[in-house]
Motif scaffolding. Structure first.
Motif, mmCIF file in Angstrom:
data_model
loop_
_atom_site.group_PDB
_atom_site.id
_atom_site.type_symbol
_atom_site.label_atom_id
_atom_site.label_comp_id
_atom_site.label_asym_id
_atom_site.label_seq_id
_atom_site.Cartn_x
_atom_site.Cartn_y
_atom_site.Cartn_z
ATOM 1 N N ILE A 157 0.812 -1.215 0.000
ATOM 2 C CA ILE A 157 0.000 0.000 0.000
ATOM 3 C C ILE A 157 0.847 1.268 0.000
ATOM 4 O O ILE A 157 0.335 2.359 -0.275
ATOM 5 C CB ILE A 157 -0.975 0.020 1.196
ATOM 6 N N LYS A 158 2.164 1.141 0.290
ATOM 7 C CA LYS A 158 3.038 2.309 0.205
ATOM 8 C C LYS A 158 3.320 2.694 -1.246
ATOM 9 O O LYS A 158 3.756 3.812 -1.518
ATOM 10 C CB LYS A 158 4.352 2.038 0.938
ATOM 11 N N ASN A 159 3.077 1.773 -2.144
ATOM 12 C CA ASN A 159 3.206 2.030 -3.576
ATOM 13 C C ASN A 159 1.825 2.422 -4.100
ATOM 14 O O ASN A 159 0.966 1.569 -4.315
ATOM 15 C CB ASN A 159 3.729 0.780 -4.283
ATOM 16 N N PHE A 160 1.606 3.704 -4.270
ATOM 17 C CA PHE A 160 0.273 4.153 -4.671
ATOM 18 C C PHE A 160 0.371 5.311 -5.650
ATOM 19 O O PHE A 160 1.389 5.995 -5.757
ATOM 20 C CB PHE A 160 -0.549 4.578 -3.449
ATOM 21 N N ARG A 161 -0.725 5.510 -6.346
ATOM 22 C CA ARG A 161 -0.889 6.650 -7.242
ATOM 23 C C ARG A 161 -2.149 7.394 -6.820
ATOM 24 O O ARG A 161 -3.190 6.777 -6.569
ATOM 25 C CB ARG A 161 -0.994 6.183 -8.695
ATOM 26 N N ALA A 162 -2.070 8.714 -6.751
ATOM 27 C CA ALA A 162 -3.221 9.536 -6.372
ATOM 28 C C ALA A 162 -3.357 10.683 -7.368
ATOM 29 O O ALA A 162 -2.360 11.295 -7.758
ATOM 30 C CB ALA A 162 -3.060 10.077 -4.958
ATOM 31 N N ILE A 163 -4.587 10.954 -7.774
ATOM 32 C CA ILE A 163 -4.851 11.991 -8.772
ATOM 33 C C ILE A 163 -6.021 12.849 -8.298
ATOM 34 O O ILE A 163 -7.038 12.325 -7.835
ATOM 35 C CB ILE A 163 -5.188 11.375 -10.144
ATOM 36 N N VAL A 164 -5.858 14.158 -8.421
ATOM 37 C CA VAL A 164 -6.930 15.103 -8.125
ATOM 38 C C VAL A 164 -7.090 16.016 -9.336
ATOM 39 O O VAL A 164 -6.117 16.632 -9.789
ATOM 40 C CB VAL A 164 -6.629 15.951 -6.877
ATOM 41 N N ILE A 165 -8.297 16.081 -9.873
ATOM 42 C CA ILE A 165 -8.598 16.958 -11.007
ATOM 43 C C ILE A 165 -9.796 17.820 -10.626
ATOM 44 O O ILE A 165 -10.830 17.304 -10.193
ATOM 45 C CB ILE A 165 -8.924 16.158 -12.282
ATOM 46 N N SER A 166 -9.656 19.123 -10.770
ATOM 47 C CA SER A 166 -10.769 20.024 -10.467
ATOM 48 C C SER A 166 -10.855 21.088 -11.551
ATOM 49 O O SER A 166 -9.868 21.391 -12.229
ATOM 50 C CB SER A 166 -10.585 20.687 -9.100
#
Length: 258
Positions: free
Chosen positions: A206-215
């Motif tokens: 779980i330390k290997n993650f991708r997060a994306i925020v688009i607004s």
């Protein structure tokens, strides 16, 4: 000058002022269910500069939808290229195809399958290929003056990434959690404000993650022409060597809907 015309003039002036910002933000489909038949939108941007600095920028994006009975098909593409003084400083492509079976599990709870391909030379990404599926819950509320759309989804996908610099290949199975929110105003000055969140951890780490925020905010200029002001934050906790973990992008997109 009428108030609406003044507002449109201001929006278009803002577009001209900031359209030279490279826009690599992937377009997000904000519709919960595709209308019967074909629909979608296309965005394009061409910018350049000559003199002390030679600069060229190209951007083309599209969202194509097809709806039939309980099925929705969505195809998203985005391509960006720019160079300064004959040196390439952006070259990326993104494509995503999704099939949604509306009300598959129960009313407003759908199933979905998707495949995706992309590359980004500047991020040392020769290719990313993935396939997966999941379930989503949708909510919609409308009135004469406003509209609220919400999507909550969860699922998983398998991806294969290849480095451009050393041809290293990494395969990962990731969980996929996402949420999409849209508030639309349907008064004299219509607009849509939207926010999309993705969290994609590897199932074995779980330390290997991708997060994306688009607004962003979409302003309607006409029934078919819109101006989008957008921002995106993309974080990859385990990128390839010599690549920043976090990218922040912003820009303006002019789109034509059909």
């Amino acid at each position: 000058m009428p108030v609406r015309s003044t507002l449109l003039f201001i929006l278009f002036s803002c577009y001209l002022l900031v359209s030279n910002v490279a826009n690599a933000i992937v377009p997000v489909d904000q519709s919960n269910v595709a209308e019967e038949g074909f629909s979608g939108n296309v965005g394009i941007s061409l910018n350049g500069q000559s003199g002390n600095k030679e600069e060229r920028e190209y951007s083309l994006s599209s969202i194509i939808r097809y709806g039939h009975l309980a099925n929705s098909f969505i195809f998203i593409t985005d391509y960006n290229y720019s160079e300064t003084n004959d040196l390439k400083d952006e070259d990326d492509f993104y494509s995503h195809l999704r099939w949604i079976r509306n009300d598959f599990f129960r009313p407003n709870v759908d199933s979905e399958l998707f495949i995706q391909y992309e590359y980004d030379d500047i991020a040392d990404l020769s290719s990313r290929k993935l396939a997966g599926g999941g379930v989503r819950w949708r909510y919609n509320r409308q009135s004469e003056s406003s509209e609220i759309n919400t999507l909550l989804g969860l699922g998983a996908f398998y991806e294969v990434e290849e480095s451009l610099s050393n041809n290293a290949e990494v395969s990962t199975t990731r969980a996929n959690f996402y949420a999409k929110f849209l508030y639309g105003r349907r008064t004299q000055f219509p607009f849509d404000a939207y926010l999309t969140l993705y969290y994609q951890p590897a199932v074995d780490d779980i330390k290997n993650f991708r997060a994306i925020v688009i607004s962003g905010i979409e302003f309607k200029i006409t029934q078919t022409l819109s101006l989008n002001v957008e921002a995106e934050v993309d974080h990859d906790s385990s990128p390839f060597t010599n690549v920043e973990e976090t990218d922040i992008e912003y820009g303006v997109r002019m789109t034509y809907s059909f």
